[in-house]
Write a protein that holds these residues in place. Structure first.
Motif, PDB file in Angstrom:
ATOM      1  N   LEU A  39       0.769 -15.418 -37.804  1.00 20.47           N
ATOM      2  CA  LEU A  39       1.141 -16.624 -36.887  1.00 20.47           C
ATOM      3  C   LEU A  39       1.324 -16.158 -35.531  1.00 20.47           C
ATOM      4  O   LEU A  39       0.964 -16.667 -34.578  1.00 20.47           O
ATOM      5  N   ALA A  40       1.888 -14.889 -35.127  1.00 27.94           N
ATOM      6  CA  ALA A  40       1.887 -14.228 -33.998  1.00 27.94           C
ATOM      7  C   ALA A  40       0.578 -13.945 -33.360  1.00 27.94           C
ATOM      8  O   ALA A  40       0.626 -14.176 -32.250  1.00 27.94           O
ATOM      9  N   GLU A  41      -0.205 -13.572 -34.249  1.00 25.32           N
ATOM     10  CA  GLU A  41      -1.563 -13.496 -33.585  1.00 25.32           C
ATOM     11  C   GLU A  41      -2.267 -14.618 -33.347  1.00 25.32           C
ATOM     12  O   GLU A  41      -3.034 -14.752 -32.476  1.00 25.32           O
ATOM     13  N   LEU A  42      -2.103 -15.592 -34.224  1.00 26.78           N
ATOM     14  CA  LEU A  42      -2.613 -16.979 -33.728  1.00 26.78           C
ATOM     15  C   LEU A  42      -1.937 -17.427 -32.633  1.00 26.78           C
ATOM     16  O   LEU A  42      -2.900 -17.947 -31.640  1.00 26.78           O
ATOM     17  N   ALA A  60      -0.764 -15.503 -29.935  1.00 26.14           N
ATOM     18  CA  ALA A  60      -1.290 -14.898 -28.931  1.00 26.14           C
ATOM     19  C   ALA A  60      -2.841 -15.397 -28.550  1.00 26.14           C
ATOM     20  O   ALA A  60      -2.987 -14.960 -27.318  1.00 26.14           O
ATOM     21  N   ARG A  61      -3.357 -15.771 -29.640  1.00 24.61           N
ATOM     22  CA  ARG A  61      -4.776 -16.101 -29.237  1.00 24.61           C
ATOM     23  C   ARG A  61      -4.947 -17.685 -28.887  1.00 24.61           C
ATOM     24  O   ARG A  61      -6.198 -17.894 -28.293  1.00 24.61           O
ATOM     25  N   GLY A  62      -3.569 -18.157 -28.466  1.00 24.25           N
ATOM     26  CA  GLY A  62      -3.711 -19.753 -28.171  1.00 24.25           C
ATOM     27  C   GLY A  62      -4.581 -20.375 -28.964  1.00 24.25           C
ATOM     28  O   GLY A  62      -4.909 -21.447 -28.717  1.00 24.25           O
ATOM     29  N   THR A  63      -4.356 -20.187 -30.221  1.00 25.72           N
ATOM     30  CA  THR A  63      -5.138 -21.197 -31.256  1.00 25.72           C
ATOM     31  C   THR A  63      -4.624 -22.668 -31.505  1.00 25.72           C
ATOM     32  O   THR A  63      -5.257 -23.401 -31.460  1.00 25.72           O
ATOM     33  N   PRO A  64      -3.337 -22.749 -31.414  1.00 24.95           N
ATOM     34  CA  PRO A  64      -2.679 -24.091 -31.542  1.00 24.95           C
ATOM     35  C   PRO A  64      -3.388 -24.972 -30.540  1.00 24.95           C
ATOM     36  O   PRO A  64      -3.754 -26.094 -30.940  1.00 24.95           O
ATOM     37  N   GLY A  65      -3.499 -24.368 -29.230  1.00 22.66           N
ATOM     38  CA  GLY A  65      -3.939 -25.316 -28.236  1.00 22.66           C
ATOM     39  C   GLY A  65      -5.532 -25.606 -28.469  1.00 22.66           C
ATOM     40  O   GLY A  65      -5.992 -26.830 -28.164  1.00 22.66           O
ATOM     41  N   LEU A 104       2.579 -23.998 -31.605  1.00 17.41           N
ATOM     42  CA  LEU A 104       2.677 -23.159 -32.890  1.00 17.41           C
ATOM     43  C   LEU A 104       3.256 -23.927 -34.132  1.00 17.41           C
ATOM     44  O   LEU A 104       2.722 -24.066 -35.126  1.00 17.41           O
ATOM     45  N   HIS A 105       4.466 -24.349 -33.668  1.00 10.22           N
ATOM     46  CA  HIS A 105       5.191 -25.113 -34.687  1.00 10.22           C
ATOM     47  C   HIS A 105       4.465 -26.369 -35.170  1.00 10.22           C
ATOM     48  O   HIS A 105       4.351 -26.636 -36.536  1.00 10.22           O
ATOM     49  N   GLU A 106       3.560 -27.254 -34.440  1.00 12.18           N
ATOM     50  CA  GLU A 106       2.879 -28.220 -34.759  1.00 12.18           C
ATOM     51  C   GLU A 106       1.685 -27.881 -35.828  1.00 12.18           C
ATOM     52  O   GLU A 106       1.349 -28.315 -36.883  1.00 12.18           O
ATOM     53  N   LEU A 107       0.914 -26.613 -35.549  1.00 12.20           N
ATOM     54  CA  LEU A 107       0.006 -26.143 -36.383  1.00 12.20           C
ATOM     55  C   LEU A 107       0.605 -25.739 -37.637  1.00 12.20           C
ATOM     56  O   LEU A 107      -0.106 -25.912 -38.756  1.00 12.20           O
ATOM     57  N   GLU A 112       7.036 -15.942 -32.297  1.00 15.34           N
ATOM     58  CA  GLU A 112       6.954 -15.785 -31.010  1.00 15.34           C
ATOM     59  C   GLU A 112       8.138 -14.360 -30.755  1.00 15.34           C
ATOM     60  O   GLU A 112       7.597 -13.569 -29.873  1.00 15.34           O
ATOM     61  N   ARG A 113       9.070 -14.041 -31.450  1.00 17.50           N
ATOM     62  CA  ARG A 113       9.885 -13.032 -31.259  1.00 17.50           C
ATOM     63  C   ARG A 113       9.261 -11.764 -31.826  1.00 17.50           C
ATOM     64  O   ARG A 113       9.263 -10.807 -31.179  1.00 17.50           O
ATOM     65  N   HIS A 114       8.548 -11.932 -32.840  1.00 17.55           N
ATOM     66  CA  HIS A 114       7.342 -10.717 -33.373  1.00 17.55           C
ATOM     67  C   HIS A 114       6.693 -10.577 -31.992  1.00 17.55           C
ATOM     68  O   HIS A 114       6.280  -9.190 -31.833  1.00 17.55           O
ATOM     69  N   ALA A 115       5.945 -11.417 -31.779  1.00 20.98           N
ATOM     70  CA  ALA A 115       4.966 -11.086 -30.461  1.00 20.98           C
ATOM     71  C   ALA A 115       5.487 -10.400 -29.364  1.00 20.98           C
ATOM     72  O   ALA A 115       5.193  -9.471 -28.644  1.00 20.98           O
ATOM     73  N   ALA A 116       6.672 -11.164 -29.028  1.00 22.19           N
ATOM     74  CA  ALA A 116       7.476 -10.306 -27.886  1.00 22.19           C
ATOM     75  C   ALA A 116       7.893  -8.995 -28.198  1.00 22.19           C
ATOM     76  O   ALA A 116       7.880  -7.975 -27.245  1.00 22.19           O
ATOM     77  N   ARG A 117       8.394  -8.701 -29.327  1.00 19.24           N
ATOM     78  CA  ARG A 117       8.630  -7.234 -29.671  1.00 19.24           C
ATOM     79  C   ARG A 117       7.352  -6.318 -29.526  1.00 19.24           C
ATOM     80  O   ARG A 117       7.563  -5.033 -29.255  1.00 19.24           O
ATOM     81  N   ARG A 118       6.281  -6.987 -30.177  1.00 20.97           N
ATOM     82  CA  ARG A 118       5.277  -6.179 -30.004  1.00 20.97           C
ATOM     83  C   ARG A 118       4.761  -5.876 -28.645  1.00 20.97           C
ATOM     84  O   ARG A 118       4.265  -4.557 -28.406  1.00 20.97           O
TER      85      ARG A 118
END
Length: 132
Positions: free
Chosen positions: A35-38, A40-45, A52-55, A75-81
């Motif tokens: 989900l973090a990768e999705l 990061a890629r802007g997939t929901p939009g 992301l929550h709607e997806l 989102e926390r995972h992406a920020a840590r990464r």
């Protein structure tokens, strides 16, 4: 895995429950990474969702509260990464101590690049991230 739960002892059942909880946590972590990768890629939009929550709600069938919790974890995972990657870059170039040292000169990346062996300021400094 216990095949006959009715014949299992309570200790076997407790051990099985713990083992299953560990497996579910491992799977949940994998889901958060994906989900973090999705995100990061802007997939929901790109798919027409507002976030992301709607997806997550639409595709995983989660309640709004569960979807929000998963989205926040992603989102926390992406920020840590991102922070870990920035730290790795600083360590790779050996500027960790220079950036944290209170006596470092002001001036941003060009000054730091001047201090790195083998690199010169100029075009290289212009392309470095500000928080190197």
């Amino acid at each position: 895995m216990i095949e006959d739960h009715a014949a299992a002892t309570y200790l076997q059942l407790v051990a099985e429950a713990v083992e299953l909880e560990i497996e579910m946590a491992r799977l949940r972590h994998g889901q958060v990474v994906v989900l973090a990768e999705l995100h990061a890629r802007g997939t929901p939009g790109k798919l027409g969702y507002r976030g992301l929550h709607e997806l997550i709600m639409a595709q995983l069938g989660c309640s709004p509260a569960e979807a929000l919790e998963l989205a926040q974890a992603a989102e926390r995972h992406a920020a840590r990464r991102t922070e870990q990657a920035a730290g790795s870059i600083r360590r790779l170039f050996g500027v960790e101590d220079r950036l944290d040292h209170p006596a470092r000169p002001a001036g941003g990346p060009a000054v730091v690049v001047d201090q790195l062996p083998g690199l010169e300021a100029g075009p290289v400094a212009e392309h470095l991230p500000h928080r190197l």
